[in-house]
Design a protein around this motif. Structure first.
Motif, PDB file in Angstrom:
ATOM      1  N   THR A  48      24.639  85.918  18.391  1.00  0.00           N
ATOM      2  CA  THR A  48      26.054  86.135  18.096  1.00  0.00           C
ATOM      3  C   THR A  48      26.358  87.612  18.225  1.00  0.00           C
ATOM      4  O   THR A  48      25.485  88.457  17.999  1.00  0.00           O
ATOM      5  N   ARG A  49      27.594  87.909  18.584  1.00  0.00           N
ATOM      6  CA  ARG A  49      28.019  89.315  18.603  1.00  0.00           C
ATOM      7  C   ARG A  49      28.546  89.733  17.229  1.00  0.00           C
ATOM      8  O   ARG A  49      29.016  90.862  17.069  1.00  0.00           O
ATOM      9  N   PHE A  50      28.450  88.832  16.288  1.00  0.00           N
ATOM     10  CA  PHE A  50      29.013  89.087  14.966  1.00  0.00           C
ATOM     11  C   PHE A  50      28.286  90.208  14.230  1.00  0.00           C
ATOM     12  O   PHE A  50      28.801  90.780  13.264  1.00  0.00           O
ATOM     13  N   GLU A  52      28.155  92.973  15.137  1.00  0.00           N
ATOM     14  CA  GLU A  52      29.022  94.152  15.282  1.00  0.00           C
ATOM     15  C   GLU A  52      29.732  94.488  13.973  1.00  0.00           C
ATOM     16  O   GLU A  52      30.117  95.635  13.754  1.00  0.00           O
ATOM     17  N   SER A  53      29.921  93.497  13.121  1.00  0.00           N
ATOM     18  CA  SER A  53      30.486  93.753  11.789  1.00  0.00           C
ATOM     19  C   SER A  53      29.376  94.183  10.839  1.00  0.00           C
ATOM     20  O   SER A  53      28.430  93.445  10.617  1.00  0.00           O
ATOM     21  N   PRO A  54      29.489  95.390  10.270  1.00  0.00           N
ATOM     22  CA  PRO A  54      28.430  95.854   9.365  1.00  0.00           C
ATOM     23  C   PRO A  54      28.531  95.234   7.970  1.00  0.00           C
ATOM     24  O   PRO A  54      27.738  95.564   7.090  1.00  0.00           O
ATOM     25  N   ALA A  55      29.477  94.321   7.774  1.00  0.00           N
ATOM     26  CA  ALA A  55      29.804  93.875   6.418  1.00  0.00           C
ATOM     27  C   ALA A  55      28.683  93.136   5.705  1.00  0.00           C
ATOM     28  O   ALA A  55      28.520  93.259   4.502  1.00  0.00           O
ATOM     29  N   ARG A  56      27.925  92.313   6.432  1.00  0.00           N
ATOM     30  CA  ARG A  56      27.023  91.371   5.763  1.00  0.00           C
ATOM     31  C   ARG A  56      25.579  91.547   6.225  1.00  0.00           C
ATOM     32  O   ARG A  56      25.325  91.692   7.415  1.00  0.00           O
ATOM     33  N   TRP A  58      21.785  89.844   6.822  1.00  0.00           N
ATOM     34  CA  TRP A  58      21.226  88.547   7.219  1.00  0.00           C
ATOM     35  C   TRP A  58      19.714  88.655   7.054  1.00  0.00           C
ATOM     36  O   TRP A  58      19.127  89.660   7.460  1.00  0.00           O
ATOM     37  N   ILE A  75      29.177  82.148   6.593  1.00  0.00           N
ATOM     38  CA  ILE A  75      29.899  82.139   7.864  1.00  0.00           C
ATOM     39  C   ILE A  75      28.965  81.843   9.039  1.00  0.00           C
ATOM     40  O   ILE A  75      29.412  81.400  10.090  1.00  0.00           O
ATOM     41  N   GLY A  76      27.660  82.047   8.854  1.00  0.00           N
ATOM     42  CA  GLY A  76      26.707  81.788   9.931  1.00  0.00           C
ATOM     43  C   GLY A  76      26.036  80.431   9.853  1.00  0.00           C
ATOM     44  O   GLY A  76      25.218  80.084  10.716  1.00  0.00           O
ATOM     45  N   ALA A  93      29.499  85.730   1.549  1.00  0.00           N
ATOM     46  CA  ALA A  93      29.435  87.183   1.767  1.00  0.00           C
ATOM     47  C   ALA A  93      30.730  87.651   2.417  1.00  0.00           C
ATOM     48  O   ALA A  93      31.368  86.870   3.123  1.00  0.00           O
ATOM     49  N   PRO A  94      31.129  88.895   2.245  1.00  0.00           N
ATOM     50  CA  PRO A  94      30.496  89.901   1.377  1.00  0.00           C
ATOM     51  C   PRO A  94      30.862  89.712  -0.097  1.00  0.00           C
ATOM     52  O   PRO A  94      31.997  89.368  -0.404  1.00  0.00           O
ATOM     53  N   ARG A 129      18.372  96.530   8.090  1.00  0.00           N
ATOM     54  CA  ARG A 129      19.804  96.242   8.198  1.00  0.00           C
ATOM     55  C   ARG A 129      20.331  95.539   6.943  1.00  0.00           C
ATOM     56  O   ARG A 129      20.696  94.363   6.949  1.00  0.00           O
ATOM     57  N   MET A 130      20.306  96.283   5.868  1.00  0.00           N
ATOM     58  CA  MET A 130      20.914  95.856   4.603  1.00  0.00           C
ATOM     59  C   MET A 130      21.149  97.128   3.803  1.00  0.00           C
ATOM     60  O   MET A 130      20.520  98.149   4.082  1.00  0.00           O
TER      61      MET A 130
ATOM     62  N   GLU B 125      28.148  97.214   2.682  1.00  0.00           N
ATOM     63  CA  GLU B 125      28.616  97.468   4.055  1.00  0.00           C
ATOM     64  C   GLU B 125      28.029  98.733   4.678  1.00  0.00           C
ATOM     65  O   GLU B 125      28.541  99.222   5.681  1.00  0.00           O
ATOM     66  N   HIS B 127      24.385 100.799   6.119  1.00  0.00           N
ATOM     67  CA  HIS B 127      22.963 100.728   6.480  1.00  0.00           C
ATOM     68  C   HIS B 127      22.448 102.149   6.639  1.00  0.00           C
ATOM     69  O   HIS B 127      23.195 103.030   7.073  1.00  0.00           O
ATOM     70  N   TYR B 214      33.144  93.474  20.977  1.00  0.00           N
ATOM     71  CA  TYR B 214      33.115  92.182  20.302  1.00  0.00           C
ATOM     72  C   TYR B 214      34.087  91.223  20.946  1.00  0.00           C
ATOM     73  O   TYR B 214      35.276  91.533  21.106  1.00  0.00           O
ATOM     74  N   ILE B 228      31.947  82.621  15.198  1.00  0.00           N
ATOM     75  CA  ILE B 228      31.013  83.690  15.563  1.00  0.00           C
ATOM     76  C   ILE B 228      30.098  83.307  16.720  1.00  0.00           C
ATOM     77  O   ILE B 228      29.268  84.094  17.136  1.00  0.00           O
ATOM     78  N   THR B 326      34.685  95.867  11.518  1.00  0.00           N
ATOM     79  CA  THR B 326      35.151  95.570  10.167  1.00  0.00           C
ATOM     80  C   THR B 326      34.750  96.722   9.264  1.00  0.00           C
ATOM     81  O   THR B 326      33.683  97.308   9.430  1.00  0.00           O
TER      82      THR B 326
END
Lengths: 388, 388
Positions: A48-50, A52-56, A58, A75-76, A93-94, A129-130, B125, B127, B214, B228, B326
């Motif tokens: 996924t290109r999702f 790109e959002s740094p919000a969540r 995984w 959402i995933g 999330a978030p 990446r968190m 949000e 990293h 995106y 997504i 985002t």
């Protein structure tokens, strides 16, 4: 793409998990925690290109034996359920109070004994990446379990590409090669570089790329200043050398190579530099073998350039390639990573023509027992010219 | 773009640094360490797609007073020297032995007293874009100096956009709006979704986007399953609802909004859901004001949907926007971030039509004292139809 949510049959992912688990056993890890887009994609096929959002954040948890567990934002859930992964745990999330921390801790606490060790890639070319504060909370809550560096466990597996992976990289290399062959359709004297960048990206898409994660380049009289700048509005001019470089993506796999063009007749110095870069790359294509070290590739390329009277540029002269634009190892004098059959690599010598004027040249290969096999279509030996 | 390496005049960056330094003083920070592409771009204008390579860390150090110091790989030296930053310290990266750790420690040790505190964004949000093991080494070497969370310091400054920033976001929103108006040129019954995604990206580029970070979307009978997934090869079919969503980029700034289209006559349920989404968004456009909290926006949107008989989808219903696809805050029931004039935000209500079938709707706004000002061109009130 054939199956957007899976890419490969489940047996490919099971083979990867088995290889990772073998490395985990060898290094005494009770679980492996993966957080990066490439690592998650590698073990699941979740594309996924999702990201790109740094919000969540995984999370993928690989136990010492048995199937992986996905701990991911709700959402995933739909997309992850279309992969081979069956144990999918989600949260909304978030969440500013608890963004997956409790769910991740519960999952790891069940899979890892109190005296156990959890592997996490934390070395060169990795990122966690968190949020760091959340990692520190997880680390604290799971104590006395310990997190330890698992960079080598992941890299030794991911760096050897399967034939299925090589086929994907070959496919995106072919798309980029076809596009480079048609640059004359949109680049010539008078066209602003930013226009060239737009048309180059469009043509990559129209030729079959799913998306274009990376385009760079440069243009300047007799050479360019750097290779990472975005395009400016200056029109190409006779005597310029134009370089275009791309990391286009198909089915989640990258190519990464560039091509050079002279606008009008090629200046002598640039033509000589291009010939030296081509010849040094030929040396590497002939000499590189499994068992050599990353630094040997650097040596072959720099010696090849010096032998042809060119001044090698600084920085690395090639690197790994696959799920990200660049992967380890790096062709520098210091990198002692062993080159092995199945590695997909770039050969990327650079030459300094004058202070602040460089020329770079790049090919993509897979290393076989018998030596390199080209994945990119070989650049022309002579610097090609575009109408001024 | 007007000036690829700078984007704004130096006074814009000086204003940002002054605002960050005011926050640092308030929270007792002696320096701020920034590592993410967006944070580095924010304080320098250093714009490159080279971040796509995970190989190298990049550091910006903001002292409590005075100008920032760039501690970066040598490959970025040329581009960084074209920004307003003058103190640029480089090393040959990637270096498997010391990848900037010593240089960063030297820099921070000089700027921060031994009893001092170094701020680092480590909250929701964020990293840390460097290897975790290297951060732990830096933290250890700089002891007794301490790293503390500076998420709020950075977010309170970055979330209020200057008029110059708003102009950039308005420009990329206009490019996406123009492209959405022309979707009928490439999307209709019989066209595979993956073809639609390619043409959509090409048209965004041709309309003026520098790149397309995106694209997402979905298509399915009467609604789609998630938002997504990458595109598959299934041709669009009469009765499908097609959704396209994009985070295209110009001058480093993102848009993020979507549009829906029915293939052939719109099914009743989808038409009703679209009308409810449109009306709930109207509510927010009328009612949102500075001083409200992020969760108030969530409440306005969910109440607006319920009042029109629609079932609100889960997850957040909008978020910040600007230097990344985002940004905080998130329109969830839990987010208590205060909305302030100058925030650029998305309104993104979603409705569930049937189990596993959703419709989402999104607009981009800047919040003014008087309420929202649209940056995206308003979606049509009635779900538009494309030829089947």
């Amino acid at each position: 793409m054939p199956d957007a949510s899976l890419i490969f049959p489940a047996r490919e992912y099971r083979r990867r998990i088995a290889a990772l688990q073998a490395g985990m056993t060898e290094t005494g890890l009770d679980a492996l925690l993966l957080t990066s887009p490439a690592d998650v994609f590698y073990v699941t096929g979740f594309l996924t290109r999702f990201w790109e959002s740094p919000a969540r954040p995984w999370f993928m948890v690989i136990p010492a034996s048995g199937d992986p567990v996905a701990v991911i934002p709700a959402i995933g859930s739909d997309l992850m359920s279309r992969t081979w992964i069956t144990d999918i745990r989600t949260w909304d999330a978030p969440d500013p109070v608890d963004d997956g921390v409790s769910l991740l801790c519960e999952t790891l606490a069940t899979l890892v004994p109190e005296t156990g060790r959890i592997g996490l890639p934390m070395g060169l070319e990795t990122h966690l990446r968190m949020p760091l504060a959340d990692f520190l909370r997880v680390s604290d809550q799971l104590s006395p379990r310990r997190f330890t560096d698992a960079t080598a466990v992941v890299q030794r597996v991911r760096e050897i590409k399967s034939e299925a992976e090589i086929d994907r990289i070959r496919a995106i290399c072919a798309i980029a090669s076809d596009t480079f062959d048609r640059v004359a359709e949109f680049a010539r004297g008078g066209v602003p570089l930013e226009r060239v960048f737009r048309d180059f990206q469009s043509m990559l898409l129209q030729t079959g790329a799913d998306w274009v994660s990376y385009v760079a380049g440069g243009a300047g009289p007799g050479g360019y200043g750097d290779v990472i700048s975005p395009a400016d509005a200056r029109p190409l001019t006779s005597g310029d050398i134009l370089m275009l470089d791309t990391g286009a993506v198909k089915d989640g796999y990258f190519c990464d190579f560039d091509r050079n063009y002279a606008i009008g007749p090629a200046p002598d110095a640039a033509r000589r530099a291009h010939a030296a870069l081509f010849a040094a790359t030929e040396d590497a294509l002939e000499q590189l073998r499994p068992g050599m070290l990353a630094r040997d590739a650097h040596r072959i390329l720099t010696e090849g350039l010096r032998r042809r009277g060119a001044q090698p540029g600084g920085g690395r002269l090639g690197h790994g390639l696959g799920l990200t634009l660049t992967e380890w190892p790096s062709f520098t004098p210091k990198d002692t990573t062993e080159l092995r059959a199945g590695m997909v690599l770039t050969l990327e010598p650079g030459a300094e023509i004058a202070p602040g004027r460089i020329l770079v040249h790049e090919e993509n290969i897979v290393l076989r027992d018998s030596g390199p096999e080209l994945l990119s279509r070989r650049a022309p030996a002579t610097l090609p010219e575009l109408p001024a």
